[in-house]
Write a protein that holds these residues in place. Structure first.
Motif, PDB file in Angstrom:
ATOM      1  N   ALA A 311       0.661  -0.978   0.007  1.00  0.00           N
ATOM      2  CA  ALA A 311      -0.057   0.061  -0.058  1.00  0.00           C
ATOM      3  C   ALA A 311       0.752   1.142  -0.087  1.00  0.00           C
ATOM      4  N   ALA A 312       2.080   1.250   0.372  1.00  0.00           N
ATOM      5  CA  ALA A 312       2.928   2.298   0.671  1.00  0.00           C
ATOM      6  C   ALA A 312       3.936   2.559  -0.711  1.00  0.00           C
ATOM      7  N   THR A 313       3.776   1.586  -1.607  1.00  0.00           N
ATOM      8  CA  THR A 313       4.523   1.858  -2.652  1.00  0.00           C
ATOM      9  C   THR A 313       3.911   1.879  -4.063  1.00  0.00           C
ATOM     10  N   GLY A 314       2.772   2.303  -3.976  1.00  0.00           N
ATOM     11  CA  GLY A 314       1.887   2.607  -5.137  1.00  0.00           C
ATOM     12  C   GLY A 314       1.517   1.662  -5.829  1.00  0.00           C
ATOM     13  N   ASP A 315       2.020   1.306  -7.318  1.00  0.00           N
ATOM     14  CA  ASP A 315       2.012   0.271  -8.261  1.00  0.00           C
ATOM     15  C   ASP A 315       2.952  -0.320  -8.618  1.00  0.00           C
ATOM     16  N   ALA A 316       4.137  -0.329  -7.871  1.00  0.00           N
ATOM     17  CA  ALA A 316       5.358  -0.708  -7.897  1.00  0.00           C
ATOM     18  C   ALA A 316       5.259  -2.240  -7.889  1.00  0.00           C
ATOM     19  N   PRO A 317       6.128  -2.933  -9.003  1.00  0.00           N
ATOM     20  CA  PRO A 317       6.052  -4.379  -8.844  1.00  0.00           C
ATOM     21  C   PRO A 317       6.782  -5.002  -7.767  1.00  0.00           C
ATOM     22  N   VAL A 318       6.319  -6.177  -7.221  1.00  0.00           N
ATOM     23  CA  VAL A 318       6.838  -6.791  -6.032  1.00  0.00           C
ATOM     24  C   VAL A 318       7.401  -8.239  -6.326  1.00  0.00           C
ATOM     25  N   ALA A 319       8.622  -8.407  -6.024  1.00  0.00           N
ATOM     26  CA  ALA A 319       9.293  -9.567  -6.124  1.00  0.00           C
ATOM     27  C   ALA A 319       8.993 -10.524  -4.808  1.00  0.00           C
ATOM     28  N   CYS A 320       8.412 -11.668  -4.949  1.00  0.00           N
ATOM     29  CA  CYS A 320       8.262 -12.735  -3.661  1.00  0.00           C
ATOM     30  C   CYS A 320       9.169 -13.830  -3.972  1.00  0.00           C
ATOM     31  N   LEU A 366      -1.647 -20.439  -8.388  1.00  0.00           N
ATOM     32  CA  LEU A 366      -1.442 -19.061  -9.079  1.00  0.00           C
ATOM     33  C   LEU A 366      -1.239 -18.834 -10.461  1.00  0.00           C
ATOM     34  N   ALA A 367      -1.487 -19.845 -11.180  1.00  0.00           N
ATOM     35  CA  ALA A 367      -1.606 -19.791 -12.740  1.00  0.00           C
ATOM     36  C   ALA A 367      -2.402 -18.730 -13.343  1.00  0.00           C
ATOM     37  N   ASP A 368      -3.538 -18.603 -12.955  1.00  0.00           N
ATOM     38  CA  ASP A 368      -4.356 -17.583 -13.582  1.00  0.00           C
ATOM     39  C   ASP A 368      -4.547 -16.482 -12.628  1.00  0.00           C
ATOM     40  N   THR A 369      -3.762 -15.987 -11.642  1.00  0.00           N
ATOM     41  CA  THR A 369      -3.882 -15.014 -11.040  1.00  0.00           C
ATOM     42  C   THR A 369      -3.614 -13.573 -11.421  1.00  0.00           C
ATOM     43  N   GLY A 370      -2.507 -13.529 -12.347  1.00  0.00           N
ATOM     44  CA  GLY A 370      -1.846 -12.485 -12.828  1.00  0.00           C
ATOM     45  C   GLY A 370      -0.427 -12.463 -12.618  1.00  0.00           C
ATOM     46  N   ALA A 371      -0.020 -13.239 -11.474  1.00  0.00           N
ATOM     47  CA  ALA A 371       1.234 -13.114 -11.007  1.00  0.00           C
ATOM     48  C   ALA A 371       2.129 -13.863 -12.116  1.00  0.00           C
ATOM     49  N   THR A 372       3.381 -13.564 -12.131  1.00  0.00           N
ATOM     50  CA  THR A 372       4.320 -14.095 -13.317  1.00  0.00           C
ATOM     51  C   THR A 372       5.759 -14.690 -12.475  1.00  0.00           C
ATOM     52  N   LEU A 373       6.240 -15.722 -13.080  1.00  0.00           N
ATOM     53  CA  LEU A 373       7.421 -16.311 -12.526  1.00  0.00           C
ATOM     54  C   LEU A 373       8.560 -15.474 -13.175  1.00  0.00           C
ATOM     55  N   VAL A 374       9.487 -15.122 -12.709  1.00  0.00           N
ATOM     56  CA  VAL A 374      10.843 -14.539 -13.133  1.00  0.00           C
ATOM     57  C   VAL A 374      11.980 -14.964 -12.580  1.00  0.00           C
ATOM     58  N   ASP A 375      12.932 -14.923 -13.041  1.00  0.00           N
ATOM     59  CA  ASP A 375      14.118 -15.186 -12.632  1.00  0.00           C
ATOM     60  C   ASP A 375      14.725 -14.092 -11.602  1.00  0.00           C
ATOM     61  N   ILE A 376      15.804 -14.388 -10.872  1.00  0.00           N
ATOM     62  CA  ILE A 376      16.565 -13.366  -9.867  1.00  0.00           C
ATOM     63  C   ILE A 376      16.830 -11.977 -10.560  1.00  0.00           C
ATOM     64  N   ASP A 377      17.611 -12.161 -11.557  1.00  0.00           N
ATOM     65  CA  ASP A 377      18.040 -11.137 -12.242  1.00  0.00           C
ATOM     66  C   ASP A 377      17.073 -10.091 -12.624  1.00  0.00           C
ATOM     67  N   THR A 378      15.900 -10.592 -13.177  1.00  0.00           N
ATOM     68  CA  THR A 378      14.753  -9.959 -13.600  1.00  0.00           C
ATOM     69  C   THR A 378      13.969  -9.102 -12.360  1.00  0.00           C
ATOM     70  N   ALA A 379      13.838  -9.955 -11.350  1.00  0.00           N
ATOM     71  CA  ALA A 379      13.301  -9.243 -10.184  1.00  0.00           C
ATOM     72  C   ALA A 379      14.114  -8.217  -9.766  1.00  0.00           C
ATOM     73  N   LEU A 380      15.456  -8.072  -9.309  1.00  0.00           N
ATOM     74  CA  LEU A 380      16.110  -7.295  -8.923  1.00  0.00           C
ATOM     75  C   LEU A 380      16.132  -6.129  -9.717  1.00  0.00           C
ATOM     76  N   GLU A 381      16.227  -6.113 -11.080  1.00  0.00           N
ATOM     77  CA  GLU A 381      16.249  -4.979 -11.913  1.00  0.00           C
ATOM     78  C   GLU A 381      14.997  -4.455 -12.267  1.00  0.00           C
ATOM     79  N   THR A 382      13.978  -5.093 -12.050  1.00  0.00           N
ATOM     80  CA  THR A 382      12.371  -4.202 -12.208  1.00  0.00           C
ATOM     81  C   THR A 382      11.721  -4.250 -11.067  1.00  0.00           C
ATOM     82  N   CYS A 383      11.973  -4.806  -9.898  1.00  0.00           N
ATOM     83  CA  CYS A 383      11.283  -4.734  -8.759  1.00  0.00           C
ATOM     84  C   CYS A 383      11.967  -3.787  -7.447  1.00  0.00           C
ATOM     85  N   PRO A 384      11.399  -2.693  -7.126  1.00  0.00           N
ATOM     86  CA  PRO A 384      11.734  -1.955  -5.981  1.00  0.00           C
ATOM     87  C   PRO A 384      11.226  -2.663  -4.571  1.00  0.00           C
ATOM     88  N   VAL A 385      10.439  -3.361  -4.513  1.00  0.00           N
ATOM     89  CA  VAL A 385       9.851  -4.143  -3.212  1.00  0.00           C
ATOM     90  C   VAL A 385      10.207  -5.674  -3.461  1.00  0.00           C
TER      91      VAL A 385
END
Length: 423
Positions: A311-320, A366-385
Motif C-alpha cells: 500500500a505504501a509503494t503505489g503500483d510498483a512491482p513486487v518480487a516474492c 497461482l497460474a491464473d492470478t496475474g502473477a508471473t514467474l521471473v528469474d532473480i536478475d529480472t526481479a532485482l532489475e525491475t522490482c523496488p519491493v
C-alpha cells in the motif's frame, strides 16, 4: 548393504518418500515394484527419470531401473514385503484422513500370501496399523492375521515411520535410526530384518501404537518450538526490536536453543501431524493446538505486513522470493510462502513477480492470478519491493549492492546486512 536378489518388495506410492525408499531398497539387490495411481509418474520412473527434486535421486533411480531392480506400475503384484508410503492428509476440520492407506491395504490384500509382511510408513493417527490389520482380516478371512488368532499368524504387519529431511532423504533413509512397531513382537522382528538390509542407523522395536505416536510426537515437538520462535517474532515486531539479534544473543546461553522464525510452517509433516494428536485427544492437547494456531497465524501476520508495504509503494512491482515450504527443495505442500503469495496475488494481480528457482512454472493455484514467474536478475532489475519467504541458498548469494535502495520484508532473516528501507 548386499541383499538376496530373490526378495520381492512392493512400495505403494512413489512420492517424496516412496520413490527414494523404493530406489534405496532396489540398490540392495531386491526386486522392487513401485505402485502409483499416476500413469505419468509410472512412465517417468520406468524411463529411469524422476518427477521430484531430491539430491542424487535421479542418478540412483536411473541406475536401479537400468539394472532391472526397480520398475513401476499402476497395478499391485504379489511380493514378499509390502511398504505403504501414501499420503495421509487432514480434512478441513483437521480430522485425519487415512483413506489412501486403507485403499493401499485393500489392493495389497488381493495378492497377499502366507509369509508376507506389510509395513506402513505413512504418518498416521494412533491405531491406524491396527485398522490395516482389521481390514486385511476382513478381506482375507483365509489368512490368520497377527493379534486376531491364537496360533502363529500367516502374515506380519508393522509400522515404521519415515523420519527424513527433504534435500537429505537418501542419506537419512540409511543413516537415521528407525522405530519399528509391530502388531506383535514377532511382526516387529520380521520388519526389523527387512530394514537391516539398508539402514545403518539403530533399529529399535516397539508396539505399533507406540511407533505411531512417536512419529506424531517428533513433529509436534518441532511445531511447538517453531511456534515459540514465531510468537517471539510477533512480540519483537510490536516492541520494535530485531528478533534475529535477540535470538542470536539468547542462544549464547548454554541451555537455550531458540529456532528461527519464518512466515509459518509448511510441509507434509510438521504442519499436519500435530493435528492427528489434537484430533485423538482434544481436551489434553491445548499446547499442541495453540502451537498450530500460532504458526498458521504467523502466515496471516506476514500477509498483513506485506499488504502494508504494498500500500505504501503505489503500483510498483513486487518480487516474492520463494514458494517452497523450506529451503533448497521443490516441495510446495502446505507451504506458508505459497499461501502468502496467493493472498497477495488475489489482491494485487499483475504486480506480483515470483522468484522460485525450483519451479519451471507457477503452481496451479497461482497460474491464473496475474502473477508471473521471473528469474532473480529480472526481479532485482525491475522490482523496488522484495519479500523474502524462503531462505534458498541462491537467495543468500544476492549481494547488498543489488539490494540497496529496495523496500524489503525479510521473513527469514536472510539479509541481516540490509539497511533500513527508504520511506
Amino acid at each position: 548393504m548386499l541383499g538376496a536378489p530373490e526378495l520381492n518388495v512392493v512400495v505403494m506410492g512413489l512420492g517424496y518418500i516412496g520413490l527414494p525408499t523404493a530406489a534405496v531398497i532396489a540398490r540392495t539387490g531386491a526386486r522392487v515394484l513401485g505402485i502409483d495411481v499416476s500413469a505419468t509418474v509410472v512412465d517417468t520412473v520406468n524411463e529411469g527419470r524422476v518427477h521430484i527434486e531430491e539430491v542424487d535421486l535421479d542418478g540412483l533411480v536411473s541406475g536401479v531401473v537400468a539394472r532391472g531392480t526397480l520398475r513401476a506400475s499402476t497395478e499391485v503384484a504379489p511380493a514378499d514385503i509390502f511398504v505403504i508410503a501414501v499420503p495421509t492428509p487432514f480434512a478441513d476440520d483437521h480430522q485425519p484422513d487415512i483413506a489412501y492407506v486403507l485403499q493401499a491395504a485393500t489392493s495389497i490384500a488381493a495378492v497377499l500370501k502366507a509369509g508376507d509382511t506389510i509395513i506402513l510408513e505413512s504418518t498416521s493417527p494412533v491405531g491406524t496399523t491396527e485398522q490395516v490389520r482389521d481390514l486385511i482380516a476382513q478381506l482375507r478371512p483365509d489368512l490368520k492375521v497377527p493379534g486376531r488368532c491364537t496360533d502363529q499368524p500367516d502374515i506380519s504387519i508393522a509400522y515404521c515411520p519415515e523420519r527424513v529431511l527433504p534435500g537429505r532423504i537418501l542419506v537419512e533413509l540409511i543413516d537415521n535410526d528407525r522405530v519399528i512397531g509391530g502388531i506383535t513382537p514377532r511382526c516387529a522382528r520380521k520388519a526389523l530384518a527387512f530394514y537391516r538390509r539398508f539402514v545403518r542407523g539403530a533399529c529399535v522395536t516397539t508396539t505399533a501404537r507406540a511407533a505411531e505416536m512417536t512419529k506424531l510426537t517428533e513433529n509436534a515437538f518441532r511445531d511447538v518450538n517453531i511456534a515459540f520462535a514465531n510468537e517471539l517474532s510477533l512480540v519483537a515486531d510490536r516492541l520494535g526490536v530485531d528478533v534475529w539479534e535477540v535470538i542470536r544473543l539468547a542462544n549464547r546461553h548454554p541451555r537455550v536453543n531458540i529456532l528461527s522464525p519464518g512466515p509459518g510452517v509448511g510441509g507434509h509433516c510438521i504442519a499436519v501431524d500435530p493435528w492427528f494428536l489434537v484430533a485423538a485427544a482434544p481436551e489434553e492437547t491445548p499446547l499442541i493446538r495453540t502451537a498450530r494456531e500460532v504458526n498458521d497465524g504467523k502466515t496471516d501476520h506476514v500477509v498483513a505486513q506485506a499488504e502494508t508495504l504494498l500500500a505504501a509503494t503505489g503500483d510498483a512491482p513486487v518480487a516474492c522470493f520463494g514458494l517452497a515450504f523450506k529451503a533448497n527443495i521443490d516441495d510446495f505442500r502446505e507451504s506458508p510462502a505459497l499461501r502468502v503469495v496467493q493472498a497477495l496475488a488475489q489482491s494485487h494481480a499483475d504486480r506480483i513477480r515470483v522468484v522460485e528457482p525450483y519451479a519451471q512454472a507457477l503452481p496451479p493455484t497461482l497460474a491464473d492470478t496475474g502473477a508471473t514467474l521471473v528469474d532473480i536478475d529480472t526481479a532485482l532489475e525491475t522490482c523496488p519491493v522484495l519479500i523474502v519467504l524462503v531462505d534458498h541458498d541462491l537467495f543468500r548469494s544476492i549481494p547488498l549492492e543489488e539490494r540497496r535502495g529496495k523496500r524489503v520484508l525479510d521473513t527469514r532473516g536472510l539479509w541481516p546486512d540490509q539497511p533500513l528501507a527508504p520511506a
